[in-house]
Design an enzyme around this catalytic site. Structure first.
Site, mmCIF file in Angstrom:
data_model
loop_
_atom_site.group_PDB
_atom_site.id
_atom_site.type_symbol
_atom_site.label_atom_id
_atom_site.label_comp_id
_atom_site.label_asym_id
_atom_site.label_seq_id
_atom_site.Cartn_x
_atom_site.Cartn_y
_atom_site.Cartn_z
ATOM 1 N N GLU A 166 0.815 -1.218 0.000
ATOM 2 C CA GLU A 166 0.000 0.000 0.000
ATOM 3 C C GLU A 166 0.849 1.269 0.000
ATOM 4 O OE1 GLU A 166 -0.488 -2.710 1.662
ATOM 5 O OE2 GLU A 166 -2.610 -3.179 1.898
ATOM 6 N N LYS A 170 -2.020 -11.668 22.500
ATOM 7 C CA LYS A 170 -2.507 -10.993 23.707
ATOM 8 C C LYS A 170 -2.646 -12.024 24.805
ATOM 9 C CE LYS A 170 -4.841 -7.774 20.849
ATOM 10 N NZ LYS A 170 -5.533 -8.328 19.712
#
Ligand code: AMP
Length: 571
Positions: A333, A443
């Site tokens: 991108e 996490k």
């Protein structure tokens, strides 16, 4: 009142166009060489002639300004000709990722609305498989290396060399609006269909000039007159990181590999005296592991490594062989380059161990790039080298959206900053370090654990060849890290040895104790994406049902008996 400049009616405003990059190269180095394996060798003057012929030939086939020309080729002088001729005539170059599955290739051809496709004989079988569902392609042009002509059921409008031979070299490339779309290609995310990114002439010229500014001059790893450039990342992927445009603008000798093999890379480095390349870490590892890459042979080779984290051990081995290594960071991108990890003058006298810490960071922004590391509320995290956040960016050359995909475009540009989806930390010295992908971050116990940090420590073990760490769901701790490891040939390193090593790092405070995986699985090889990166999407799928080990022992990191090396299909 306005301060807008006045323009004489006779003044030429010089829009930022790719043709100007080529023109300046011709003025600088008309006799410089462009080499394709041992098969072709041209001067820049010949190259300009062939670029003109290609544009005339494509015009004869009906290609007009606004059309899209798809290319399925190996890295070659032909591809470089397309990099210039197609956008310069006002059409869009679609660099088709030939390593995607046939279904994905079909999707990208139809979504990009290709009008003509230039296809290497090697990839004809792919097109044959999907041809009845390809929409709107008016002509196919065959690219080959002059060997035995590929047999096909498809109807070919021309072969490349015959097309060029019968075409006018003096094509007049028009002045275009600099915002005209020059290139497009597709990036495959972790989910969903491939997404098209696109870049204008203005963006490619500015990216070229900023990268050129960052990469030339004095200091380590720089590219200057006299260097010989050879890309070892495919040209279909973000224009080979934009370096062919830089090398052309600089008027450097360029060498193109065709089909990659470590043998050929080594041959060409020796024969053509290649001094500058770029590649992903896996390719560097393959080259270093080759028996012919003898001590001294790669001495002085300047290599930019990007596309994935450069493991410390690999960087050190490369430096030991005399390779001048630099990390770069960016993504499809972003055209792609955002940052480069060049050493600063004060680092030059440091020993290898200290220098390598700088060289493996993502580095500092190249000119005109604005980078922030932010929390979920878009607030800047402290530049303390330890607080992680998402990297967001602005620069004149970032894709302005995904092709015909407004919903994902809005997500990409949320709040007016391009969201990279990468997690990183920024130091007081301005050097950025990537610690994870947003979707790869683990996490556990309310902490963010960096999979890249754990991988880096695991592959320090002399018996380990490669490692990947992913999070697996855990009812108590949200997620726990799972390490998937490839042993070096002949090594019998055990899971408990690797774990003991990691626990030692945790005791020394190098990683948190939550970061020590409670399970280590051995596999013969890790899955790779179409551009050679570790494919964690596949790993997450493969290990979807892999239950986390009893968590209490995981966080205490002490008592649990050595976990089983599962005799599954992975082992
Ligand atoms: P792609 O769009 O396929 O070129 O992939 C871009 C992604 O590769 C980035 O978003 C990062 O996750 C990763 N990447 C690129 N360069 C680096 C780097 N130097 N260190 C760590 N990850 C990187």
């Amino acid at each position: 009142m306005t301060n807008l400049i006045e323009c004489s009616a006779a003044a030429y405003s010089c829009p930022l166009l790719i043709k100007h990059l080529l023109n300046s190269a011709l003025l600088r180095a008309p006799e410089q060489e462009i080499v394709y394996r041992s098969q072709a060798r041209f001067s820049y003057r010949d190259f300009r002639d062939r670029v003109g012929r290609l544009a005339s030939g494509l015009t004869k086939l009906g290609v007009q300004s606004g059309d899209t020309v798809g290319v399925m080729d190996l890295d070659s002088h032909r591809y470089l000709e397309c990099f210039f001729a197609v956008p310069m005539m006002g059409a869009t170059l679609h660099t088709i990722n030939v390593r995607l599955s046939p279904e994905q290739i079909l999707y990208t051809i139809n979504h990009a609305k290709d009008d003509v496709i230039l296809v290497n004989g090697e990839f004809l079988p792919i097109l044959e498989k999907i041809w009845d569902r390809v929409e709107g392609v008016k002509a196919l042009v065959l690219l080959d290396d002059g060997g035995e002509r590929a047999k096909t059921t498809l109807s070919l409008a021309a072969d490349y060399e015959t097309l060029l031979a019968g075409a006018d070299p003096d094509f007049v490339f028009p002045d275009l609006d600099e915002d005209t779309r020059a290139t497009t290609f597709y990036t495959t995310g972790t989910t969903g269909l491939p997404k098209g990114v696109y870049f204008s002439h203005r963006q490619l010229v500015l990216h070229t000039m900023a990268l050129r500014n960052a990469i030339t001059g004095t200091g380590h790893g720089r590219l200057n007159d006299g260097d010989v450039y050879m890309p070892v990342t495919p040209m279909f992927h973000v224009h080979a990181w934009g370096f062919p445009y830089v090398a052309t603008a600089l008027g450097l000798k360029q060498v193109y590999l065709g089909k990659y093999s470590p043998d050929l890379v080594l041959d060409l480095i020796a024969r053509e005296k290649v001094t500058f390349s770029h590649c992903v870490p896996t390719i560097l590892q393959m080259i270093l592991a080759h028996p012919r890459a003898a001590e001294g042979m790669l001495n002085g080779w300047k290599v930019i490594v990007g596309g994935a984290a450069l493991p410390r051990a690999l960087a050190k081995e490369a430096m030991r062989r005399g390779i001048d290594i630099t990390t770069g960071y960016g993504m499809s991108e972003t055209c792609p380059v955002l940052t480069l990890a060049h050493l600063r003058p004060e680092h030059e006298g440091w020993d290898v161990d200290r220098q390598v810490e700088v060289r493996i960071k993502a580095g500092r922004p190249i000119p005109l790039v604005d980078i922030r590391v932010v929390d979920t509320e878009m607030r800047d995290v402290p530049a303390d080298g330890t607080t992680p956040g998402e990297i967001v960016a602005r620069a004149p050359w970032l894709t302005q959206g995904y092709l015909r995909d407004p919903a994902n475009s809005d997500k990409l540009w949320l709040g007016g900053w391009l969201h990279t989806g990468d997690i990183g930390v920024i130091g007081a010295d301005g050097y950025l370090k990537i610690t994870d992908r947003l979707k790869d971050v683990i996490k556990t116990e309310g902490e963010w654990v960096s999979s890249l940090d754990i991988e880096d420590l695991i592959i320090k073990h002399p018996g380990v060849c490669e490692a990947a760490v992913i999070g697996i769901p855990d009812p108590k701790w949200t997620e726990r890290p799972l390490a998937i490891v490839v042993r070096k040939e002949g090594s019998s390193v055990s899971d408990s040895e690797i774990k003991a090593g990691l626990q030692d790092y945790a005791r020394k405070g190098v990683i948190s104790r939550y970061a020590v995986p409670d399970q280590i699985v051995f596999v013969p090889a890790l899955p790779r994406t179409s551009v050679g990166k570790l494919d964690k999407k596949v790993l997450r799928e493969q290990f979807r049902d892999y239950a986390a080990a009893p968590s209490a022992s995981a966080v205490s990191g002490a008592t649990r008996a050595s976990p089983v090396e599962r005799p599954t299909q992975y082992a």
